[in-house]
Write a protein that holds these residues in place. Structure first.
Motif, PDB file in Angstrom:
ATOM      1  N   UNK A 113       0.841  -1.146  -0.059  1.00 38.11           N
ATOM      2  CA  UNK A 113      -0.014   0.054  -0.075  1.00 38.11           C
ATOM      3  C   UNK A 113       0.707   1.275  -0.035  1.00 38.11           C
ATOM      4  N   UNK A 114       2.009   1.258   0.239  1.00 36.34           N
ATOM      5  CA  UNK A 114       2.785   2.288   0.216  1.00 36.34           C
ATOM      6  C   UNK A 114       3.204   3.060   1.304  1.00 36.34           C
ATOM      7  N   UNK A 115       4.236   3.609   1.958  1.00 37.55           N
ATOM      8  CA  UNK A 115       4.598   4.408   2.952  1.00 37.55           C
ATOM      9  C   UNK A 115       5.381   5.422   2.749  1.00 37.55           C
ATOM     10  N   UNK A 116       4.780   6.602   3.379  1.00 36.19           N
ATOM     11  CA  UNK A 116       5.394   7.879   3.018  1.00 36.19           C
ATOM     12  C   UNK A 116       6.823   8.125   3.687  1.00 36.19           C
ATOM     13  N   UNK A 117       7.649   8.694   2.866  1.00 34.01           N
ATOM     14  CA  UNK A 117       8.876   8.995   3.287  1.00 34.01           C
ATOM     15  C   UNK A 117       9.097  10.645   3.087  1.00 34.01           C
ATOM     16  N   UNK A 118       9.304  11.577   3.987  1.00 31.96           N
ATOM     17  CA  UNK A 118       9.509  12.882   3.711  1.00 31.96           C
ATOM     18  C   UNK A 118      10.903  13.379   4.346  1.00 31.96           C
ATOM     19  N   UNK A 119      11.478  14.128   3.512  1.00 29.64           N
ATOM     20  CA  UNK A 119      13.005  14.402   3.789  1.00 29.64           C
ATOM     21  C   UNK A 119      12.977  15.908   3.797  1.00 29.64           C
ATOM     22  N   UNK A 120      13.111  16.725   4.836  1.00 29.80           N
ATOM     23  CA  UNK A 120      13.239  18.034   4.975  1.00 29.80           C
ATOM     24  C   UNK A 120      14.591  18.551   4.821  1.00 29.80           C
ATOM     25  N   UNK A 121      14.503  19.811   4.226  1.00 26.59           N
ATOM     26  CA  UNK A 121      15.813  20.268   3.993  1.00 26.59           C
ATOM     27  C   UNK A 121      16.412  21.158   5.049  1.00 26.59           C
TER      28      UNK A 121
END
Length: 121
Positions: A113-121
């Protein structure tokens, strides 16, 4: 075969994250496992693949040297270790299983189903 991807989250640039892909059945060992990602507003793209035995891996050029794909068939689980994360790695990460082949989405028989990865700068 049902796949569940988990382990996503919010991290900062340069940090690491490990994603896991758990299969519902022991037969995951018969399948090649691929990781794909979809960034906001973009098409889904190939990230990495590990063969059914774990003996062969492939990576997109954008993640070579930073990501490592592996699997533990005894645990029916595949992993994506992501190091030195960049903002452009942000997206929903999917795992998928293919009985034959690995290079294109159409070759995959089952998707998580997918998993969210968020990389902040």
């Amino acid at each position: 075969v049902q796949l569940q991807a988990f382990g996503g989250g919010l991290v900062q640039t340069g940090e690491s994250l490990t994603l896991s892909c758990l299969a519902s059945v022991r037969s995951l060992s018969n399948y090649n496992v691929g990781w794909f990602r979809q960034a906001p507003g973009q098409e889904r793209e190939f990230v990495a693949h590990v063969s059914y035995s774990g003996g062969s891996t492939n990576y997109a050029d954008s993640v070579k040297g930073r990501f490592t794909v592996s699997r533990d068939n005894a645990k029916n689980t595949a992993y994506l270790q992501m190091n030195s994360l960049k903002p452009e790695d942000t997206g929903i990460y999917y795992c998928a299983a293919a009985l034959v082949g690995w290079a294109s989405e159409g070759q995959y028989d089952y998707w998580g189903q997918g998993t969210l990865v968020t990389v902040s700068s």
